[in-house]
Design a protein around this motif. Structure first.
Motif: not given
Length: 362
Positions: A96-120
């Motif tokens: 259960s904790y592994v699933i939570f960590i992987r979900s948090a990693l995916a969400a963080t990765g998406i935010l990083f990519i959005e920040a990079r593409l949108l130049h935020l």
């Protein structure tokens, strides 16, 4: 130690293809370096060419970020696989904790990519993450509480798979069959299932019977009622009719000698030294329990009198620990010991108190 787990790590890295994922960063670095060289050669005189190079560079960096987070995710999967091969995984699952960590990693990765593409700027992203976290904290309050409680349960070793826990308030009285991120599942002895939010176990008192299993014995604590009117001082006939037992020989011989000498024959009281049949019965039971193979010698055992009841009944409680923790054999041994105790009362001139007889006498 580390050397023991090295083969497992190698197998995990091979299964999850971690090296192949990390290897994808090499071509990206070469591509990035090539873009810089080509940009330097061509120059930035043409705005369209400069824009083209910038777009390619942003795509390259975004792909690099994706691969980086995928590599971290694969590493987490490898750690999970290695842990699943250990003995600890059987009692402390971390899926259960592994699933939570992987979900948090995916969400963080998406935010990083959005920040990079949108130049935020990073501050804007962090502010957005804070606002979203506050909203999600309200929506998923119970889930977050359960996650925190799950960490506390695991860290403090309060509950493990297979533990027998009991909590009347939660309706739980059985074995823990699953510990997930949000729910602890208990199968009661009547085969019903109770699904308890993890955070409730931290808010509600519960009893864990793991100590009994670690001790290797279960408690026998059962009273029986003696008719107080049958308690009397011993005489020769009673003493000679007592069960023969090595631990009672000296006591019985001393009582017979006391009666034969005439001391205590005329006046039997606390000063005479003559003991009561109930006193000898308790001493016999204590010696019997001490040598009985069913009784755990490391546990406390005693035979004690409880407060007398108003109707003339005198409760005598047997307290000891029986070998083994399996339920059915324990109940069988309890029944046999209790029946043997009741059968012995007559040999000591004692009567078992019967409520229905007491009502008739009244």
């Amino acid at each position: 130690g580390v050397h023991h787990h090295t083969p497992q790590w190698r197998e995990a890295i091979s299964k999850k293809r971690l090296v192949q994922v990390v290897g994808l960063t090499g071509p990206l670095l070469v591509f990035s370096l090539g873009l810089r060289v080509l940009k330097f050669q061509v120059g930035e005189t043409d705005e369209s060419i400069a824009t083209f190079f910038a777009v390619l560079q942003e795509i390259n960096i975004s792909v690099f970020i994706v691969i980086l987070f995928v590599a971290i995710d694969r590493f987490v999967q490898c750690a999970d696989w290695v842990y699943s091969q250990s003995e600890a995984a059987a009692v402390r699952p971390i899926r259960s904790y592994v699933i939570f960590i992987r979900s948090a990693l995916a969400a963080t990765g998406i935010l990083f990519i959005e920040a990079r593409l949108l130049h935020l700027p990073a501050g804007t992203i962090l502010t957005g993450i804070g606002a979203v976290s506050a909203i999600l904290g309200l929506i998923f309050r119970n889930a977050l509480l359960s996650f925190s409680a799950g960490i506390q349960l695991a860290w403090n070793d309060l509950v493990e798979l297979g533990d027998w826990i009991e909590s009347p308030e939660l309706g739980a009285d059985g074995n823990v069959t699953e510990i997930s991120l949000h729910v602890v599942t208990v199968q009661n002895w009547d085969k019903t299932l109770v699904f308890i939010p993890t955070y409730r176990l931290m808010d509600t008192a519960f009893k864990n019977w793991r100590g009994m299993h670690q001790f290797g014995g279960r408690r026998f604590k059962r009273p029986f009622l003696i008719d107080s009117r049958s308690v009397r001082f011993c005489d020769r006939d009673l003493l000679k009719g007592l069960p023969e037992a090595p631990w009672m020989k000296e006591t019985v011989a001393g009582q017979i000698s006391l009666l034969d000498s005439g001391d205590g024959e005329s006046e039997r009281d606390a000063e005479s030294g003559v003991r009561t049949n109930l006193d000898l019965f308790q001493e016999y039971l204590e010696g019997w329990l001490a040598q009985d193979a069913r009784v755990d010698p490391e546990g406390t055992f005693m035979v004690r009198q409880l407060a007398p009841l108003d109707d003339g009944a005198l409760p005598i409680e047997v307290y000891c620990f029986l070998e083994g923790v399996t339920w059915v054999p324990h109940e069988r041994n309890q029944s046999r010991i209790y029946a043997q105790i009741l059968a012995l009362t007559g040999r000591f001139g004692l009567d078992v108190f019967a409520l229905e007889l007491a009502e008739k006498d009244g």
